[in-house]
Design a protein around this motif. Structure first.
Motif, PDB file in Angstrom:
ATOM      1  N   TYR A  36       0.838  -1.193   0.000  1.00 40.07           N
ATOM      2  CA  TYR A  36       0.000   0.000   0.000  1.00 40.07           C
ATOM      3  C   TYR A  36       0.876   1.247   0.000  1.00 40.07           C
ATOM      4  O   TYR A  36       1.918   1.279   0.648  1.00 40.07           O
ATOM      5  N   ILE A  37       0.453   2.265  -0.753  1.00 39.32           N
ATOM      6  CA  ILE A  37       1.130   3.546  -0.735  1.00 39.32           C
ATOM      7  C   ILE A  37       0.804   4.241   0.591  1.00 39.32           C
ATOM      8  O   ILE A  37      -0.352   4.280   1.009  1.00 39.32           O
ATOM      9  N   SER A  38       1.812   4.776   1.245  1.00 39.60           N
ATOM     10  CA  SER A  38       1.625   5.409   2.553  1.00 39.60           C
ATOM     11  C   SER A  38       0.557   6.490   2.490  1.00 39.60           C
ATOM     12  O   SER A  38       0.407   7.192   1.487  1.00 39.60           O
ATOM     13  N   ASP A  39      -0.210   6.634   3.586  1.00 38.33           N
ATOM     14  CA  ASP A  39      -1.330   7.551   3.620  1.00 38.33           C
ATOM     15  C   ASP A  39      -0.898   9.021   3.635  1.00 38.33           C
ATOM     16  O   ASP A  39      -1.681   9.891   3.301  1.00 38.33           O
ATOM     17  N   ASP A  40       0.323   9.278   4.076  1.00 39.13           N
ATOM     18  CA  ASP A  40       0.717  10.669   4.295  1.00 39.13           C
ATOM     19  C   ASP A  40       1.551  11.245   3.155  1.00 39.13           C
ATOM     20  O   ASP A  40       2.344  12.145   3.367  1.00 39.13           O
ATOM     21  N   PHE A  53      13.916   8.965 -14.371  1.00 41.90           N
ATOM     22  CA  PHE A  53      13.077   8.323 -15.387  1.00 41.90           C
ATOM     23  C   PHE A  53      11.772   9.109 -15.579  1.00 41.90           C
ATOM     24  O   PHE A  53      11.351   9.860 -14.711  1.00 41.90           O
ATOM     25  N   ARG A  54      11.173   8.905 -16.743  1.00 40.96           N
ATOM     26  CA  ARG A  54       9.971   9.642 -17.113  1.00 40.96           C
ATOM     27  C   ARG A  54       8.838   9.355 -16.130  1.00 40.96           C
ATOM     28  O   ARG A  54       8.658   8.233 -15.667  1.00 40.96           O
ATOM     29  N   ILE A  55       8.064  10.397 -15.823  1.00 38.90           N
ATOM     30  CA  ILE A  55       6.911  10.253 -14.927  1.00 38.90           C
ATOM     31  C   ILE A  55       5.712   9.767 -15.730  1.00 38.90           C
ATOM     32  O   ILE A  55       5.310  10.394 -16.711  1.00 38.90           O
ATOM     33  N   LEU A  56       5.174   8.634 -15.299  1.00 37.21           N
ATOM     34  CA  LEU A  56       4.017   8.045 -15.986  1.00 37.21           C
ATOM     35  C   LEU A  56       2.685   8.550 -15.424  1.00 37.21           C
ATOM     36  O   LEU A  56       1.660   8.458 -16.080  1.00 37.21           O
ATOM     37  N   GLY A  57       2.748   9.055 -14.235  1.00 32.25           N
ATOM     38  CA  GLY A  57       1.526   9.525 -13.579  1.00 32.25           C
ATOM     39  C   GLY A  57       1.765   9.605 -12.085  1.00 32.25           C
ATOM     40  O   GLY A  57       2.901   9.571 -11.620  1.00 32.25           O
ATOM     41  N   SER A  58       0.690   9.695 -11.347  1.00 32.81           N
ATOM     42  CA  SER A  58       0.784   9.776  -9.892  1.00 32.81           C
ATOM     43  C   SER A  58      -0.040   8.663  -9.254  1.00 32.81           C
ATOM     44  O   SER A  58      -0.985   8.142  -9.846  1.00 32.81           O
ATOM     45  N   VAL A  59       0.361   8.328  -8.034  1.00 30.52           N
ATOM     46  CA  VAL A  59      -0.352   7.296  -7.268  1.00 30.52           C
ATOM     47  C   VAL A  59      -0.924   7.953  -6.020  1.00 30.52           C
ATOM     48  O   VAL A  59      -0.196   8.603  -5.260  1.00 30.52           O
ATOM     49  N   THR A  60      -2.213   7.777  -5.825  1.00 28.35           N
ATOM     50  CA  THR A  60      -2.881   8.394  -4.682  1.00 28.35           C
ATOM     51  C   THR A  60      -2.419   7.749  -3.383  1.00 28.35           C
ATOM     52  O   THR A  60      -2.200   6.537  -3.318  1.00 28.35           O
ATOM     53  N   GLU A  78       9.112  -1.717  -8.239  1.00 29.87           N
ATOM     54  CA  GLU A  78       8.208  -1.761  -9.382  1.00 29.87           C
ATOM     55  C   GLU A  78       6.853  -2.263  -8.894  1.00 29.87           C
ATOM     56  O   GLU A  78       6.764  -3.294  -8.211  1.00 29.87           O
ATOM     57  N   ILE A  79       5.802  -1.529  -9.272  1.00 27.83           N
ATOM     58  CA  ILE A  79       4.464  -1.866  -8.784  1.00 27.83           C
ATOM     59  C   ILE A  79       3.469  -1.927  -9.934  1.00 27.83           C
ATOM     60  O   ILE A  79       3.732  -1.448 -11.043  1.00 27.83           O
ATOM     61  N   LEU A  80       2.324  -2.520  -9.631  1.00 25.95           N
ATOM     62  CA  LEU A  80       1.166  -2.511 -10.524  1.00 25.95           C
ATOM     63  C   LEU A  80       0.033  -1.878  -9.733  1.00 25.95           C
ATOM     64  O   LEU A  80      -0.395  -2.413  -8.705  1.00 25.95           O
ATOM     65  N   ASP A  81      -0.465  -0.705 -10.190  1.00 27.13           N
ATOM     66  CA  ASP A  81      -1.464   0.005  -9.397  1.00 27.13           C
ATOM     67  C   ASP A  81      -2.879  -0.445  -9.755  1.00 27.13           C
ATOM     68  O   ASP A  81      -3.086  -1.357 -10.575  1.00 27.13           O
ATOM     69  N   GLU A  82      -3.857   0.226  -9.144  1.00 27.67           N
ATOM     70  CA  GLU A  82      -5.255  -0.154  -9.334  1.00 27.67           C
ATOM     71  C   GLU A  82      -5.758   0.115 -10.743  1.00 27.67           C
ATOM     72  O   GLU A  82      -6.775  -0.434 -11.163  1.00 27.67           O
TER      73      GLU A  82
END
Length: 203
Positions: A36-40, A53-60, A78-82
């Motif tokens: 899980y990505i930290s809440d803070d 490296f190039r930014i692909l987007g952001s993770v909430t 390396e992760i796979l997001d929702e």
């Protein structure tokens, strides 16, 4: 009643604690460990294991992700997001524990379910109390009928005793009258004049 509510609240807290442990241990259907990505924080998703490296987007913050690979040298994961996007984020931003965003809906649902169960228990308790009250009223009514029956029985028994006593007195009276009549009859017969015999003998 208060004791039952305290026990129920304790069960709710205990079930929430075990639910947290189960949620923290579940694995994703995809390969890799669930993290899980930290809440803070708010972090960017990079195309490679580094900030250059190039930014692909952001993770909430608090998002559920799948850990695919860990680059210990650069401290990136390396992760796979929702949204089914693959990318790299700083490994310090990855937690094993569920985020608040993930936990709150489940906890709210459990609390609502426990509230429904508690309400059902209270309703059942009210129904049982009503049944007990009805049974007590019925017992009281039966006791009243029993008392009335016993009183009626006592009155009947008293009437019977009085009748038997009257019958005995009547028999005694009749017997006494019969004895007196018999005695008087005997006395009368005794004092009646006797008829003289005729003397037919010749001199």
């Amino acid at each position: 009643m208060i004791r039952k509510q305290i026990v129920f609240l304790f069960l709710i807290v205990t079930s929430c604690f075990f639910s947290l442990q189960l949620i923290a241990q579940e694995n994703s259907a995809n390969q890799g460990d669930v993290r899980y990505i930290s809440d803070d924080l708010f972090t960017y998703l990079h195309a490679g294991p580094g900030l250059n490296f190039r930014i692909l987007g952001s993770v909430t913050a608090g998002a559920k992700v799948t850990l695919l690979k860990l680059d210990k040298e650069n401290n990136f994961a390396e992760i796979l997001d929702e949204k089914n996007r693959k990318g790299w984020v700083n490994a310090d931003f990855i937690n094993k524990d569920s985020s608040v965003r993930e936990l709150v809906p489940g906890l709210q649902q459990q609390v609502e379910q426990h509230q429904l169960d508690l309400q059902q228990e209270l309703t059942n308790n009210d129904i049982l109390n009503q049944k007990i009250s009805d049974l007590n009223a019925e017992i009281s009514s039966l006791k009243t009928l029993l008392t009335a029956s016993e009183q009626t029985k006592a009155e009947i028994q008293q009437t019977l005793d009085n009748y038997n006593q009257s019958a005995e007195m009547e028999w005694l009276t009749r017997g006494g009258i019969l004895v007196i009549v018999s005695v008087l009859f005997g006395i009368v017969i005794t004092y009646l004049p006797k008829k003289r015999r005729r003397n037919d003998n010749w001199m």
